[in-house]
Design an enzyme around this catalytic site. Structure first.
Site, PDB file in Angstrom:
ATOM      1  N   ASP A   4       0.865  -1.160   0.000  1.00  0.00           N
ATOM      2  CA  ASP A   4       0.000   0.000   0.000  1.00  0.00           C
ATOM      3  C   ASP A   4       0.914   1.225   0.000  1.00  0.00           C
ATOM      4  OD1 ASP A   4      -2.405   1.588   0.480  1.00  0.00           O
ATOM      5  OD2 ASP A   4      -1.584   1.835   2.503  1.00  0.00           O
ATOM      6  N   ASP A   6      -0.208   5.105   1.007  1.00  0.00           N
ATOM      7  CA  ASP A   6      -0.467   6.028   2.116  1.00  0.00           C
ATOM      8  C   ASP A   6      -0.469   5.303   3.454  1.00  0.00           C
ATOM      9  OD1 ASP A   6      -0.873   8.276   0.450  1.00  0.00           O
ATOM     10  OD2 ASP A   6      -2.921   7.618   0.034  1.00  0.00           O
ATOM     11  N   ASP A 165      -1.426  -0.771   5.938  1.00  0.00           N
ATOM     12  CA  ASP A 165      -1.720  -0.236   7.273  1.00  0.00           C
ATOM     13  C   ASP A 165      -3.210  -0.212   7.594  1.00  0.00           C
ATOM     14  OD1 ASP A 165      -1.993   1.889   5.289  1.00  0.00           O
ATOM     15  OD2 ASP A 165      -2.348   3.208   6.999  1.00  0.00           O
TER      16      ASP A 165
END
Length: 216
Positions: A4, A6, A165
């Site tokens: 991922d 961000d 995250d």
């Protein structure tokens, strides 16, 4: 390895929150608290605006916000991108690539924004493939983005791991048949991440590298 963007590679959440606030101010919309905005990070931008505004995605105000977001985000975030890269990411990605891992990004950012951010942060050359939300019919947590990466790289799901995250990343991994590494330094809490049942839970990027070597 699929990452991922961000909150996993780059600490953009604070820049995203600032950009949302700037959009609302320019459009004379009511102020939204930063916690509510932060809670939408990981969703596609139209879905995020719809959620914080409490309207449907096809509401005209969402399209207006999204257009303004795309023009505002680069001015706020791109100049500071190199300083937003999380500790250990530069060295970790380089060591993984040198060890023979194929690296990719699957993000719910649109591809042009993702590419610009990766270039600005000095990370783009580490990745063989980058897939954005506008390149698939369904964004994360749907597995499509992960499956597109695997197809482009010619790698079976059993030999891949998703790093992210948020629960969106972990659920995408489950749907695609991959292992997953959830990082606790991004947007979602430990409790949220554990609810999605990741293969590993780590608290730093060096921890990501250690976990991948364990499963590799």
């Amino acid at each position: 390895m699929i990452f991922d963007l961000d909150g996993t590679l780059v600490d953009t959440p604070r820049g995203i929150i600032t950009t949302f606030a700037a959009v609302f101010a320019q459009l004379d919309l009511p102020t939204v608290d930063s916690g509510s905005i932060r809670g939408t990070i990981g969703l596609p931008v139209p879905a995020a605006f719809a959620k914080v505004l409490g309207v449907s995605e096809d509401d005209p105000v969402v399209a207006t916000c999204v257009d303004l977001y795309w023009s505002t985000f680069p001015k706020i975030v791109l100049p500071m991108a190199p300083q937003l890269v999380f500790r250990g990411v530069f060295d970790g990605l380089r060591s993984l690539r040198e060890d023979g891992f194929l690296l990719a990004v699957a993000t719910n950012k649109f591809i042009a924004t993702a590419e610009s951010l990766l270039v600005a942060a000095g990370l783009r050359e580490e990745f063989s493939v980058v897939v954005g939300a506008d390149q698939v019919s369904k964004p994360k947590p749907d597995p499509e983005a992960g499956l597109v990466v695997l197809q482009r790289l010619g790698v079976p799901a059993a030999n891949a791991v998703m790093v992210g995250d948020t629960t969106h990343d972990v659920l995408m991994a489950h749907g695609a048949g991959m292992s997953s590494i959830a990082v606790t330094y991004g947007v979602h809490s430990v409790e949220q991440l554990l609810s999605a049942n990741p293969t590993w839970l780590v608290d730093s990027f060096p921890g990501v590298v250690a976990a991948v070597h364990e499963c590799g």
